[in-house]
Design a protein around this motif. Sequence first.
Motif, PDB file in Angstrom:
ATOM      1  N   SER A  62       0.829  -1.210   0.000  1.00 15.03           N
ATOM      2  CA  SER A  62       0.000   0.000   0.000  1.00 15.03           C
ATOM      3  C   SER A  62       0.860   1.255   0.000  1.00 15.03           C
ATOM      4  CB  SER A  62      -0.934   0.000   1.216  1.00 15.03           C
ATOM      5  OG  SER A  62      -1.810  -1.109   1.170  1.00 15.03           O
ATOM      6  N   MET A  63       1.972   1.221   0.745  1.00 18.57           N
ATOM      7  CA  MET A  63       2.876   2.371   0.772  1.00 18.57           C
ATOM      8  C   MET A  63       3.490   2.590  -0.606  1.00 18.57           C
ATOM      9  SD  MET A  63       4.067   4.701   2.949  1.00 18.57           S
ATOM     10  CE  MET A  63       3.730   5.870   1.633  1.00 18.57           C
ATOM     11  N   ASN A  64       3.871   1.496  -1.265  1.00 20.23           N
ATOM     12  CA  ASN A  64       4.421   1.602  -2.621  1.00 20.23           C
ATOM     13  C   ASN A  64       3.391   2.189  -3.583  1.00 20.23           C
ATOM     14  OD1 ASN A  64       6.904   0.526  -1.880  1.00 20.23           O
ATOM     15  ND2 ASN A  64       6.324  -1.571  -2.381  1.00 20.23           N
ATOM     16  N   ASN A  65       2.139   1.747  -3.445  1.00 17.70           N
ATOM     17  CA  ASN A  65       1.077   2.266  -4.313  1.00 17.70           C
ATOM     18  C   ASN A  65       0.857   3.759  -4.082  1.00 17.70           C
ATOM     19  OD1 ASN A  65       0.666  -0.255  -5.428  1.00 17.70           O
ATOM     20  ND2 ASN A  65      -1.021  -0.781  -4.063  1.00 17.70           N
ATOM     21  N   ALA A  66       0.874   4.159  -2.808  1.00 18.39           N
ATOM     22  CA  ALA A  66       0.694   5.582  -2.484  1.00 18.39           C
ATOM     23  C   ALA A  66       1.831   6.414  -3.083  1.00 18.39           C
ATOM     24  CB  ALA A  66       0.625   5.773  -0.976  1.00 18.39           C
ATOM     25  N   ASN A  67       3.048   5.905  -2.970  1.00 23.80           N
ATOM     26  CA  ASN A  67       4.190   6.618  -3.538  1.00 23.80           C
ATOM     27  C   ASN A  67       4.075   6.732  -5.059  1.00 23.80           C
ATOM     28  OD1 ASN A  67       5.553   7.190  -1.149  1.00 23.80           O
ATOM     29  ND2 ASN A  67       6.637   5.245  -1.147  1.00 23.80           N
TER      30      ASN A  67
ATOM     31  N   GLY B 204       3.193  10.058  -9.655  1.00 24.65           N
ATOM     32  CA  GLY B 204       2.470  10.311 -10.899  1.00 24.65           C
ATOM     33  C   GLY B 204       1.877  11.705 -10.930  1.00 24.65           C
ATOM     34  N   VAL B 205       1.315  12.129  -9.801  1.00 20.23           N
ATOM     35  CA  VAL B 205       0.750  13.480  -9.705  1.00 20.23           C
ATOM     36  C   VAL B 205       1.859  14.519  -9.836  1.00 20.23           C
ATOM     37  CG1 VAL B 205      -0.346  15.125  -8.128  1.00 20.23           C
ATOM     38  CG2 VAL B 205      -1.259  12.799  -8.339  1.00 20.23           C
ATOM     39  N   SER B 206       2.968  14.275  -9.150  1.00 19.48           N
ATOM     40  CA  SER B 206       4.090  15.214  -9.199  1.00 19.48           C
ATOM     41  C   SER B 206       4.657  15.323 -10.610  1.00 19.48           C
ATOM     42  CB  SER B 206       5.195  14.758  -8.230  1.00 19.48           C
ATOM     43  OG  SER B 206       6.216  15.729  -8.141  1.00 19.48           O
ATOM     44  N   GLU B 207       4.730  14.199 -11.302  1.00 22.54           N
ATOM     45  CA  GLU B 207       5.230  14.204 -12.681  1.00 22.54           C
ATOM     46  C   GLU B 207       4.300  14.995 -13.594  1.00 22.54           C
ATOM     47  OE1 GLU B 207       6.285  10.999 -16.260  1.00 22.54           O
ATOM     48  OE2 GLU B 207       5.955  10.305 -14.203  1.00 22.54           O
TER      49      GLU B 207
ATOM     50  N   LEU C  99       2.355  17.462 -12.726  1.00 22.40           N
ATOM     51  CA  LEU C  99       2.538  18.876 -12.404  1.00 22.40           C
ATOM     52  C   LEU C  99       3.878  19.394 -12.921  1.00 22.40           C
ATOM     53  CD1 LEU C  99       1.120  18.724  -8.775  1.00 22.40           C
ATOM     54  CD2 LEU C  99       0.089  19.949 -10.699  1.00 22.40           C
ATOM     55  N   ASP C 100       4.889  18.543 -12.878  1.00 22.89           N
ATOM     56  CA  ASP C 100       6.209  18.930 -13.401  1.00 22.89           C
ATOM     57  C   ASP C 100       6.125  19.315 -14.880  1.00 22.89           C
ATOM     58  OD1 ASP C 100       8.189  19.005 -11.459  1.00 22.89           O
ATOM     59  OD2 ASP C 100       8.392  16.829 -11.406  1.00 22.89           O
ATOM     60  N   LYS C 101       5.326  18.571 -15.617  1.00 18.19           N
ATOM     61  CA  LYS C 101       5.178  18.861 -17.044  1.00 18.19           C
ATOM     62  C   LYS C 101       4.516  20.216 -17.271  1.00 18.19           C
ATOM     63  CE  LYS C 101       5.053  14.058 -18.569  1.00 18.19           C
ATOM     64  NZ  LYS C 101       4.235  12.980 -19.172  1.00 18.19           N
ATOM     65  N   ARG C 102       3.594  20.588 -16.373  1.00 23.63           N
ATOM     66  CA  ARG C 102       2.963  21.899 -16.488  1.00 23.63           C
ATOM     67  C   ARG C 102       3.984  23.012 -16.179  1.00 23.63           C
ATOM     68  NH1 ARG C 102       0.316  18.130 -17.336  1.00 23.63           N
ATOM     69  NH2 ARG C 102       1.370  18.592 -19.288  1.00 23.63           N
ATOM     70  N   LEU C 103       4.880  22.724 -15.234  1.00 23.65           N
ATOM     71  CA  LEU C 103       5.923  23.697 -14.906  1.00 23.65           C
ATOM     72  C   LEU C 103       6.945  23.794 -16.038  1.00 23.65           C
ATOM     73  CD1 LEU C 103       6.512  22.760 -11.151  1.00 23.65           C
ATOM     74  CD2 LEU C 103       5.512  24.887 -12.001  1.00 23.65           C
TER      75      LEU C 103
ATOM     76  N   PHE D 294      -1.411   6.332   4.768  1.00 21.27           N
ATOM     77  CA  PHE D 294      -0.165   6.294   4.005  1.00 21.27           C
ATOM     78  C   PHE D 294       0.003   7.664   3.366  1.00 21.27           C
ATOM     79  CE2 PHE D 294      -1.961   2.105   4.270  1.00 21.27           C
ATOM     80  CZ  PHE D 294      -0.880   1.288   4.577  1.00 21.27           C
ATOM     81  N   TYR D 295       1.025   8.397   3.771  1.00 21.98           N
ATOM     82  CA  TYR D 295       1.200   9.764   3.286  1.00 21.98           C
ATOM     83  C   TYR D 295       2.472   9.874   2.433  1.00 21.98           C
ATOM     84  CZ  TYR D 295       4.324   9.965   7.350  1.00 21.98           C
ATOM     85  OH  TYR D 295       5.318   9.687   8.273  1.00 21.98           O
ATOM     86  N   THR D 296       2.431  10.788   1.481  1.00 16.76           N
ATOM     87  CA  THR D 296       3.554  10.971   0.563  1.00 16.76           C
ATOM     88  C   THR D 296       3.545  12.408   0.037  1.00 16.76           C
ATOM     89  OG1 THR D 296       4.665   9.971  -1.354  1.00 16.76           O
ATOM     90  CG2 THR D 296       2.279  10.246  -1.504  1.00 16.76           C
ATOM     91  N   PRO D 297       4.699  12.982  -0.250  1.00 19.52           N
ATOM     92  CA  PRO D 297       4.731  14.367  -0.735  1.00 19.52           C
ATOM     93  C   PRO D 297       4.500  14.474  -2.236  1.00 19.52           C
ATOM     94  CG  PRO D 297       6.961  13.538  -0.507  1.00 19.52           C
ATOM     95  CD  PRO D 297       6.056  12.434  -0.024  1.00 19.52           C
ATOM     96  N   ILE D 298       3.984  15.621  -2.668  1.00 16.78           N
ATOM     97  CA  ILE D 298       3.930  15.973  -4.084  1.00 16.78           C
ATOM     98  C   ILE D 298       5.094  16.951  -4.270  1.00 16.78           C
ATOM     99  CG2 ILE D 298       2.533  16.892  -5.964  1.00 16.78           C
ATOM    100  CD1 ILE D 298       1.396  14.347  -4.624  1.00 16.78           C
TER     101      ILE D 298
END
Length: 317
Positions: A76-81, A86-89, A91-95, A294-298
Amino acid sequence: MVFSFVEKIIACPGFFDNMTRKNFLQRAAVKMGGKTVKSKILLRVIPTVAVGLIVMAAVIFNFVKGEFEQQIIESSMNNANEVGEGVSEWLDKRLLETAETASTYGAKTANIELMNRNNVYRYELMGNKYPGVYDSVSFGLMDNSGILYGYNKNGKITMRNADKAWYKAVMSGVNGDNWASSPVISASTGKIIFNSIAVAKNDAGQPTVMILAAIYVQSVMDKVQAFKLGEKGYSLLVSKEGVYIVNPDEEAIMHKNISEEDDAAVVELGNRMLSGSSGVYHYTSTAGDKMIAFYTPIKSTGWGMATVATKTNFSRR
């Protein structure tokens, strides 16, 4: 003592004419008080063995259960990461789009005519590649006037943003040359948007224009909301200030900060979500439910994501 006494008796001449001493001992001497010696031994040994087997079974069961739960937690932690990355990537493309625009000749030289033409090109290109994602694109001179020249579905637009916190941050340079503003609710559409911002500089390293793209957050929200553990699980997404972007309580979205929650455990979860690291958080809700999160940063924007489930519901997966 019993056996010695019996042996003395059967040793007497004429005792039991039809039965040898050996047969007697094999048949009778082993019977004492209606129970055989073997029975007495078994009565003592079997309970001990049974208790040992029960204890061993319990130890094995708990070990296997613990290993199984640990496997689920790690998965579950791996899935959350993966979701967070994926979300960060995305957003990175928008930046990246604004950063690339900032590197063009028109941006470096602050050529307004070229930049206006580039606005049209950018909006149409992004609209075709990412339908429904871009609200508008724009640029503004680094002159502290607050004026932006933009383009959206209605054509050319002029915007004044001198009073906006993000505009002041651009002018001060506090956030660097390429970053994302905090999400806000668009006054024109009522949807949640954020600005992808980049600062162009001339060959001397002096800021010339700011490049912006107003982007709808709905795509990110959909990705986060789709990720949940179990039937009663849910996910959260907060801005770097802690304001809810995704929450099962729709009234909390963009109107409540996770630090304002009455439940101290949820406030702590918010602190962990914005710590810049990933992890597992076990806590008890105010309703008495055992929870696991399960928490993870963007990383691209400094936002924080978490997926939450009750331990009962989680263990049934």
